[in-house]
Design a protein around this motif. Structure first.
Motif, mmCIF file in Angstrom:
data_model
loop_
_atom_site.group_PDB
_atom_site.id
_atom_site.type_symbol
_atom_site.label_atom_id
_atom_site.label_comp_id
_atom_site.label_asym_id
_atom_site.label_seq_id
_atom_site.Cartn_x
_atom_site.Cartn_y
_atom_site.Cartn_z
ATOM 1 N N LYS A 1 0.681 -1.273 -0.056
ATOM 2 C CA LYS A 1 0.090 0.033 0.079
ATOM 3 C C LYS A 1 0.798 1.192 -0.113
ATOM 4 C CE LYS A 1 -4.264 -2.100 2.250
ATOM 5 N NZ LYS A 1 -5.063 -2.041 3.282
ATOM 6 N N ASP A 2 2.184 1.105 0.648
ATOM 7 C CA ASP A 2 2.945 2.413 0.788
ATOM 8 C C ASP A 2 3.818 2.482 -0.580
ATOM 9 O OD1 ASP A 2 4.670 0.394 1.220
ATOM 10 O OD2 ASP A 2 5.255 1.144 3.152
ATOM 11 N N GLY A 3 3.884 1.484 -1.292
ATOM 12 C CA GLY A 3 4.614 1.604 -2.796
ATOM 13 C C GLY A 3 6.045 1.488 -2.595
ATOM 14 N N ASP A 4 6.423 1.009 -1.482
ATOM 15 C CA ASP A 4 8.188 0.995 -1.365
ATOM 16 C C ASP A 4 8.758 -0.360 -1.862
ATOM 17 O OD1 ASP A 4 6.941 -0.934 0.539
ATOM 18 O OD2 ASP A 4 7.925 -0.397 2.398
ATOM 19 N N GLY A 5 7.866 -1.286 -2.761
ATOM 20 C CA GLY A 5 8.596 -2.291 -3.187
ATOM 21 C C GLY A 5 8.481 -3.704 -2.348
ATOM 22 N N LYS A 6 7.962 -3.378 -1.083
ATOM 23 C CA LYS A 6 7.927 -4.317 -0.141
ATOM 24 C C LYS A 6 6.588 -4.764 0.340
ATOM 25 C CE LYS A 6 12.585 -3.122 1.950
ATOM 26 N NZ LYS A 6 13.074 -2.666 3.172
ATOM 27 N N SER A 7 6.393 -5.913 0.654
ATOM 28 C CA SER A 7 4.885 -6.410 1.034
ATOM 29 C C SER A 7 4.690 -5.740 2.277
ATOM 30 C CB SER A 7 4.847 -7.763 1.375
ATOM 31 O OG SER A 7 5.351 -8.235 2.344
ATOM 32 N N ASP A 8 3.324 -5.852 2.523
ATOM 33 C CA ASP A 8 3.060 -5.054 4.029
ATOM 34 C C ASP A 8 2.975 -6.050 5.059
ATOM 35 O OD1 ASP A 8 2.505 -3.005 2.400
ATOM 36 O OD2 ASP A 8 0.169 -3.242 2.436
ATOM 37 N N LEU A 9 3.570 -7.329 4.710
ATOM 38 C CA LEU A 9 3.867 -8.121 5.968
ATOM 39 C C LEU A 9 4.954 -7.814 6.825
ATOM 40 C CD1 LEU A 9 2.974 -10.774 7.586
ATOM 41 C CD2 LEU A 9 4.440 -11.939 6.094
ATOM 42 N N PRO A 10 4.781 -7.317 8.162
ATOM 43 C CA PRO A 10 6.074 -6.553 8.765
ATOM 44 C C PRO A 10 7.380 -7.782 8.879
ATOM 45 C CG PRO A 10 4.185 -6.188 10.138
ATOM 46 C CD PRO A 10 3.820 -7.184 8.969
#
Length: 480
Positions: free
Chosen positions: A311-320
């Motif tokens: 969602k934040d578009g940082d190229g990483k999944s939102d799973l911490p």
């Protein structure tokens, strides 16, 4: 050097015509004194300056017109990968010396063992067929003559004539089938192939890993070697023990940088997990096994949803990161005394695994391990269903490598046979080829049988038979 396995009804002249070579040149190249004595099962060397033809019998599926051309002197061939199987130029020269060693070992250890092949008397009135010839190396007919003489010396008489009921499925044959399967798994580094946790990386958000149902959730860690032994499963631990048994001094020199404790710490990590974490019940020994336990639960479904979002578009999944699953075996350890721990698919550790792939002893141990872990466990069901072709056995083994020897995937060829109306047990090699080709031509489904598209890619690679090891048909079931 190209090879051709002589089939029933073929003559030296017909083979020469097929490969566009001079019959006399072919006869001289193979040391044949009388062309009329050519027998089915003999392996002929085709002069390397000729255009490469398929060594398999005409009954096998024709290769696509998209088959890559052979490189300059034939020292490398193009290995086709689709998706994550990228186009690579893979040299198979690293197999030459190893296969010579395996053939010599075959002559010494297996030919005279009656439990491996029953030596039966000739049927009265019937003309016996000779035992199938050992597969030849690119070193030429001189090497084959040396092996033949070694066999004679071992037995102290002419080789036995046996009633022909199929090719003996010896240890050497098993290793060659496994080597063919390896072409579906390895990269350009061959036995030193390193896959750096790419199943976790996946292919979403611009990444170029391997997309799986647990990508961005479970760290598989290092996948290594011709069959891609995995760290999380403990298979790398099993392999490392085999390498240590094969050559303990070389193992310490390479994997420990000369330090025995460091080398042993690698085996400990990949077998039983990092020692300081063994009492921590919050960390599973095998991350993938833990994921299978929870993936259908509310917790698992939530993790799956987060792993597919950015969602934040940082190229990483939102799973911490702290919720990612990293088993006890997939933890960092120091590569040298007093150094900070690092993952074994990076830096110094990675270089050590690459170096180990160049060691002949370790190459042979990799094939030994693959036969024990993936080939032998599936042979019982293969025998029951009369899978007798090298292609059929290779396909079943490839499925076992990907899904496990007891997985539903390991039975894919039998389920596809049901959809095609093919009788089980198989009645001939044509039906086995038909099933493998059906998977190769499919888009993840044959009838009601569904499978991952990667199985189709592997089936196509096996049908191409780049190493020429799958030309033998009709193995003797009594030698399984």
């Amino acid at each position: 050097m190209n090879k051709h396995v002589v089939r029933s009804g073929e003559t030296l002249s017909s083979i020469a015509t097929r490969y566009s070579v001079n019959a006399q040149e072919l006869q001289t190249k193979n040391g044949i004194s009388n062309p009329k004595h050519l027998q089915p099962g003999h392996v002929l060397l085709i002069p390397s300056n000729r255009i490469r033809q398929a060594a398999a019998s005409p009954e096998k599926p024709k290769k696509s017109s998209k088959q890559p051309a052979k490189a300059n002197s034939g020292s490398a061939e193009r290995h086709e990968h689709e998706g994550q199987f990228k186009f690579k130029w893979i040299s198979f020269e690293w197999l030459d010396e190893l296969l010579e060693r395996l053939r010599a070992k075959e002559a010494d250890e297996h030919i005279q063992k009656s439990e491996k092949v029953q030596l039966t008397p000739q049927d009265s009135g019937a003309k016996p067929s000779p035992a199938p010839a050992a597969k030849k190396s690119s070193k030429g007919s001189k090497k084959i003559s040396e092996v033949t003489e070694k066999i004679k010396e071992t037995l102290n008489k002419e080789p036995h004539v046996v009633t022909f009921s199929g090719v003996r499925l010896t240890e050497n044959e098993r290793k060659q089938i496994v080597a063919a399967v390896a072409c579906c798994e390895m990269n350009a580094d061959g036995f030193g192939s390193v896959n750096p946790d790419t199943e976790f990386i996946g292919r979403k958000f611009g990444k170029k890993g391997i997309e799986t149902g647990y990508s961005r959730i479970v760290h598989i860690g290092l996948s290594y070697g011709v069959i891609q032994y995995t760290q999380d499963s403990g298979n790398i631990g099993i392999l490392l023990k085999k390498l240590q048994e094969k050559n303990s001094s070389k193992f310490v020199q390479i994997f420990g940088g000369g330090n025995k404790e460091i080398a042993q710490s690698l085996i400990t990590l990949t077998s039983d997990g990092r020692p300081d974490l063994r009492g921590d019940n919050s960390i599973p020994l095998c991350g993938q096994a833990y994921w299978e336990e929870i993936r259908a639960t509310a917790k698992g479904k939530e993790m799956k949803t987060l792993s597919e979002q950015d969602k934040d578009g940082d190229g990483k999944s939102d799973l911490p990161a702290h919720r990612e699953i990293r088993g006890k075996r997939v933890q960092p350890i120091p590569a040298n005394p007093s150094e900070m721990p690092t993952d074994i698919w990076t830096g110094t550790w990675k270089q050590r695994f690459l170096e180990a792939g160049n060691e002949l002893d370790f190459q042979e141990a990799q094939l030994d391990c693959a036969v024990e872990m993936f080939f032998n466990p599936i042979i019982g069901l293969a025998k029951k269903n009369k899978v007798r072709s090298a292609l059929g056995l290779a396909f079943v083994t490839a499925c076992a490598v990907r899904g496990g020897t007891k997985s539903k995937l390991a039975t894919l060829i039998y389920r596809v046979a049901g959809e095609l109306g093919v009788t089980l047990p198989f009645e001939n090699s044509e039906d086995e080829t038909r099933c493998v080709k059906a998977v190769a031509d499919a888009d993840g489904k044959v009838g009601k049988v569904k499978f991952h598209k990667e199985e189709s890619k592997r089936a196509r690679l096996l049908l191409e038979d780049k190493l020429g090891f799958l030309a033998e048909d009709l193995y003797d079931l009594s030698t399984y």
